[in-house]
Scaffold this active site. Sequence first.
Site, mmCIF file in Angstrom:
data_model
loop_
_atom_site.group_PDB
_atom_site.id
_atom_site.type_symbol
_atom_site.label_atom_id
_atom_site.label_comp_id
_atom_site.label_asym_id
_atom_site.label_seq_id
_atom_site.Cartn_x
_atom_site.Cartn_y
_atom_site.Cartn_z
ATOM 1 N N HIS A 1 0.801 -1.228 0.000
ATOM 2 C CA HIS A 1 0.000 0.000 0.000
ATOM 3 C C HIS A 1 0.833 1.276 0.000
ATOM 4 O O HIS A 1 0.294 2.372 0.044
ATOM 5 C CB HIS A 1 -0.935 0.027 1.213
ATOM 6 C CG HIS A 1 -1.840 -1.161 1.299
ATOM 7 N ND1 HIS A 1 -1.510 -2.286 2.030
ATOM 8 C CD2 HIS A 1 -3.038 -1.423 0.735
ATOM 9 C CE1 HIS A 1 -2.491 -3.180 1.920
ATOM 10 N NE2 HIS A 1 -3.429 -2.691 1.139
ATOM 11 N N ASP B 1 34.671 -30.047 15.932
ATOM 12 C CA ASP B 1 34.979 -31.344 15.340
ATOM 13 C C ASP B 1 36.302 -31.371 14.586
ATOM 14 O O ASP B 1 36.345 -31.147 13.378
ATOM 15 C CB ASP B 1 33.824 -31.784 14.425
ATOM 16 C CG ASP B 1 33.805 -33.282 14.237
ATOM 17 O OD1 ASP B 1 34.892 -33.870 14.128
ATOM 18 O OD2 ASP B 1 32.711 -33.867 14.203
ATOM 19 N N HIS C 1 36.563 -35.194 12.393
ATOM 20 C CA HIS C 1 36.097 -35.559 11.054
ATOM 21 C C HIS C 1 37.064 -35.126 9.958
ATOM 22 O O HIS C 1 36.945 -35.573 8.822
ATOM 23 C CB HIS C 1 34.716 -34.932 10.787
ATOM 24 C CG HIS C 1 34.759 -33.508 10.329
ATOM 25 N ND1 HIS C 1 35.279 -32.486 11.089
ATOM 26 C CD2 HIS C 1 34.361 -32.913 9.164
ATOM 27 C CE1 HIS C 1 35.185 -31.343 10.418
ATOM 28 N NE2 HIS C 1 34.638 -31.573 9.253
ATOM 29 N N HIS D 1 37.169 -35.098 4.994
ATOM 30 C CA HIS D 1 37.866 -34.259 4.017
ATOM 31 C C HIS D 1 39.098 -34.945 3.419
ATOM 32 O O HIS D 1 40.002 -34.268 2.912
ATOM 33 C CB HIS D 1 38.261 -32.929 4.658
ATOM 34 C CG HIS D 1 37.096 -32.132 5.162
ATOM 35 N ND1 HIS D 1 36.092 -31.680 4.331
ATOM 36 C CD2 HIS D 1 36.754 -31.737 6.410
ATOM 37 C CE1 HIS D 1 35.185 -31.019 5.056
ATOM 38 N NE2 HIS D 1 35.558 -31.046 6.326
ATOM 39 N N ASP E 1 31.133 -31.890 3.383
ATOM 40 C CA ASP E 1 30.376 -31.864 4.642
ATOM 41 C C ASP E 1 28.875 -32.008 4.468
ATOM 42 O O ASP E 1 28.195 -32.570 5.327
ATOM 43 C CB ASP E 1 30.631 -30.534 5.376
ATOM 44 C CG ASP E 1 31.986 -30.485 6.052
ATOM 45 O OD1 ASP E 1 32.363 -31.486 6.681
ATOM 46 O OD2 ASP E 1 32.646 -29.440 5.962
#
Lengths: 452, 188
Positions: free
Chosen positions: A103, A204, A207, A212, A358
């Site tokens: 509006h 982490d 991992h 990786h 990931d």
Amino acid sequence: MVKVNELVDVAHGVQSKRVFWDQEVYEQELERVFGRCWLFLTHESLIPNFGDFVTAYMGEDKVIVVRQKDGEIKAFLNSCTHRGNQVCHADSGNAKAFTCSYHGWSFGADGSLAALPLEQSAYYGKFDKAGAGLREVAKVDSYRGFVFGCFDAAAPSLPDYLGEMGWYLDTWMDGTGGAELVGPPMKSILRCNWKVPAENFIGDGYHVGWTHAAAIKVLGGPLSGLAGNAEIPFDDAGLQVTSRHGHGFGVIWDGLGLIHDDPAYREYAYANLPALTEKMGPWRAKLYTGHWNAGIFPNCSYLYGTNTFKVWNPRGPNEIEVWTWTLVEKAMSPELKAEVVKQAIHSFGTAGTLESDDGENMETCTWSNRGPQTRKGVMNSQMGQINDGEHPELPGIIGKNFIGETSYRGFYRFWAEMMQAENWDAVRANDATWKDALIKGAAEAKAAERAA
Amino acid sequence: MNAPTLQSFSPVQPDETRPVDLALHHAVSQFYFREARLQNGRQARQWLETMVDADIHYWLPILEDRFAKDPRPQPTPAEPAVYNDSHDDLRKRIERLETGLVWMEDPPSRVRFLVTNIEAYHTAEPDLIGTFCNVHVYRNRRQRDETHHFYGREDVLRRGADGQLRLLRRKIVLDQRVVLDKNLYMFL
């Protein structure tokens, strides 16, 4: 109300899988975590001038972050006070006003309702514009240029919220004259719960060698031995940190810049080391050349030393929007900044060599819980618990190795606390005792080892 | 809207008054179809070695949603970009896929490229051809995970002394602000 004590066992380092799935957990998070914690918005350098703005999320709420005439930064809900339409659809820009497309109500950079069509003829000049400004986010503040907002006026100040983590952040936010973010952010989606990447980034180290493996193998250099967990540097390779409000990180010593294939970043950092040691002391000098996987509770994560900086915006319990900037130091040359940006994006941008490792894990950690039998289980974060404790020189709770889950445990300890607490006063009441459950867990683990 | 053009990163401009002849247009089309087939079939190494120029600049800029009147220039490769790759950068991405350690591609994804709207023009450089095309890539993985991306390419192809075409510049204009996928680790 969710029975949070059934979801998180702080002393034993386990969490129910329901934390990644349940709608009722998520709804309570939006109110009690995202509605009350400080949330990352932008960096001051991205909105330097009056009227400069970016749009952002605070949980599921859309906001506009605007530089004011006096240099302050304010944030407003991106929703018209007339019928609720979104008033700004641009990512960024410079605006004198935000005009609703429905509006035509028009709001100034300060959020006030500046004009509405037909004010005289349709409202007979009696509309109370003063009470119809965009709803302002209760608190907006910046810590060394990093801008955060908080919906809860009763929350602690931003420096108090960062708490012990401020001492660590100053290593690179203040050590060489400040840090900034390079944007605009990349945006992508992951069909995962927001806590999966938040816990991964905060704690982490485990991992890295496995998830990786491919990217690290191709990278070469000192990290390549990690690929497939062939060689794992362990004792004295780094440590883990958690803090009062769930912020934390894991650091691997001397890891800065190893994801980058240009040595310029490491040369720059090591050249800064004498002056930085003088200014910040030996511990933070050691941290400065480390690589940190880190998080600011709840949903801001970064890798210092690889220099990706992310926010995980929740969109329901099993989807997020990933926003990614690059972290640089102001004192870097333009050439080095450009190189750091390129390398950070090559590894952790939307098409990044490590980023793409990931996503798969984060999605299936979430969607496996669609099965009710699967969801009845618990998740384990007990690694390294036996060595958690206080340190004579480092604030917070410290874990002995960079491969450990100390900062996972601290993240969920505070998550559970926020999910249970009626208000910030109830949280403050635990200020003297927050470490107890984490230390109790470590003591029990030691006792169990002795008994065995 | 000031739509981004090749000019923003390459001085080589397609001359729209000089479209290539039928034979060369056919060669350009075959180049794109072969490229799509190699990518469909996970033959990225062969693509890089036989179809990509050693001086490649491979670029996917971040295009914000901005107001139409926003005076800021469009991004250049000096700014952050999803892809900003040299030949060496592309080679490293392919080496990663060849390690046998990319768990997310085991079992492998199914990927299919549809290339259309191919235009090809001469440029001021006799050996360089400026092209435009549209691409639809479909990726299907893990039983039910599927994504679609639509994008435009603004390429420069180099015609070597041997008559072979090679990709020298690629600008990818992705038709999404938020990439509605977990990553874009594909050769677009």
